[in-house]
Design an enzyme around this catalytic site. Structure first.
Site, short mmCIF file in Angstrom:
data_model
loop_
_atom_site.label_atom_id
_atom_site.label_comp_id
_atom_site.label_asym_id
_atom_site.label_seq_id
_atom_site.Cartn_x
_atom_site.Cartn_y
_atom_site.Cartn_z
N GLU A 70 -71.11 61.20 11.40
CA GLU A 70 -69.94 61.50 10.77
C GLU A 70 -69.69 60.56 9.77
O GLU A 70 -69.03 60.83 8.82
CB GLU A 70 -68.87 61.74 11.62
CG GLU A 70 -67.91 62.35 11.17
CD GLU A 70 -66.61 61.53 10.64
OE1 GLU A 70 -65.74 62.14 9.86
OE2 GLU A 70 -66.82 60.26 10.55
N ASP B 64 -71.07 56.99 16.18
CA ASP B 64 -71.32 56.30 14.92
C ASP B 64 -70.05 55.56 14.37
O ASP B 64 -68.88 56.13 14.20
CB ASP B 64 -72.00 56.93 13.76
CG ASP B 64 -71.34 57.99 13.14
OD1 ASP B 64 -70.75 58.80 13.85
OD2 ASP B 64 -71.55 58.04 11.71
#
Length: 384
Positions: free
Chosen positions: A142, A76
């Site tokens: 994250e 991500d």
């Protein structure tokens, strides 16, 4: 023999997956295909929690015996911001003058590509019959709240009896040049909101009111001017930074009823979050006044003490770059704060100077060098 992916092409392919947190964007699907072809058993899992978006994750493992060498990272990325401010398409993976541009180039799709291609080359050279296992833990949150990602994958692993013996995290840790810093710990982080209560009144009659702004100023002075400590062997001094002061008063002749401030503390291994909170409260109480203090802890400080694993990472960096890296603990938080409860952790990745910025970029030479460093780590860990 499996064809080895090209590190530059794989970096481009990953960047072209628009995986803005928490969207998967095709990045995990791409990695799952490559790792499956390399002989890994892949587990895709989606975790949920109330009030948070669902997050897809990937855990892949080759081998069933120990020791289990793990690489951890995230696909991500943060939003691109003003796309018009970029010189290229943020998800185009374009190369200009030997530099690869795109969101996630350094944080941290480039690192993932380096490890996967190094891994493929290692397995093609050594074969899949290893004395131990290799695994990858790749999450998709994250950059978000970090609730449905790494820590839930770790719980899932524990429930299955999966163990880790060491973990290499590919966050962008390098500062001035590739490999100049390896993170062996991280500072803890907590955010505080201080609300001082007063009594609203007319500024012409202060004796009939209780001005919370005056108390707030004194309290902020008390917690911001006295250092918490002078640092420790592996950590810099704890830092308390005031990030916002807000009264919300639109007029000049009214003493407000309350005043609010926010602050962030990055604390070293001399403190727990409770210790920091106690330190703050003691100084607020010394000033006196009515206040509320709310806080949220992003992570506790931790240190993976230097040892065989960090020595291996250091030697691999030195072999490729001809320079010895520093062992550090600076920077923000990462998912290493969850993994450290399971095994020793070392973090090593690309330069962090363009992470989260417009025109995030990485020189192609850094990708090939990091690929070589990761390959050396694998070779050293699984010595024939």
């Amino acid at each position: 023999m499996t064809a080895t992916p090209n590190v530059i092409e794989l970096s481009q392919q990953l960047i072209r997956c628009p995986s803005i947190t928490p969207v998967e964007g095709g990045a995990l699907t791409l990695l799952e295909k490559i790792l499956t072809d390399l002989g890994f058993t892949c587990h895709r899992m989606t975790f949920s929690d109330e009030g948070t978006p669902d997050v897809e994750n990937l855990y892949a493992r080759l081998g069933s015996s120990g020791p289990n060498f793990c690489y951890a990272g995230h696909t991500d990325v943060v939003p691109v911001g003003d796309a018009a401010a970029w010189k290229v398409d943020p998800f185009g993976g374009e190369i200009i003058d030997g530099v690869l541009y795109g969101r996630g180039a350094v944080d941290m799709k480039g690192s993932i590509a380096c490890f996967v291609t190094a891994l493929a080359a290692f397995l093609n050279k050594r074969g899949r019959d290893l004395d131990g296992s290799i695994s990858l833990l790749i999450t998709g949150d994250e950059e978000d709240v970090s609730i449905n990602g790494t820590r839930k994958v770790l719980r899932w692993m524990s429930a299955r009896g999966e163990t880790l013996d060491c973990c290499l995290v590919g966050e962008p840790t390098s500062n001035a040049r590739l490999g100049d810093m390896i993170k062996i710990g991280r500072r803890g982080s907590m955010n505080g909101t201080l609300t001082v209560r007063g009594t609203q009144g007319h500024t012409a009659y202060p004796q009939l009111a209780d001005n919370p702004v005056h108390s707030l100023v004194c309290m902020l002075h008390a917690i911001s001017t006295e250092p918490l400590d002078g640092g420790s062997e592996h950590f810099p001094p704890t830092s308390l930074q005031i990030t916002s002061v807000d009264v919300g008063n639109p007029v000049t002749n009214v003493i407000p009823a309350d005043a609010r401030a926010m602050f962030n503390v990055r604390f070293n291994d001399l403190y727990s979050s409770k210790g920091v909170l106690d330190w703050v409260r003691e100084r607020l109480d010394r000033v006196g006044g009515r206040y509320d203090l709310d806080f949220k802890v992003s992570g506790e400080s931790f240190l993976s003490k230097p040892g065989p694993f960090s020595d291996l990472v250091v030697s691999s960096v030195a072999n490729v770059t001809q320079q010895t890296p520093e062992l550090g603990t600076t920077g923000g938080t990462s998912d290493a704060r969850f993994i450290k409860d399971f095994c020793p952790v070392a973090e090593l990745g690309l330069l962090n100077d363009t992470a989260h910025k417009v025109d995030e970029q990485v020189p192609l030479s850094d990708l090939t060098q990091l690929e070589a460093i990761y390959g050396g780590i694998l070779e050293g860990y699984f010595k024939a």
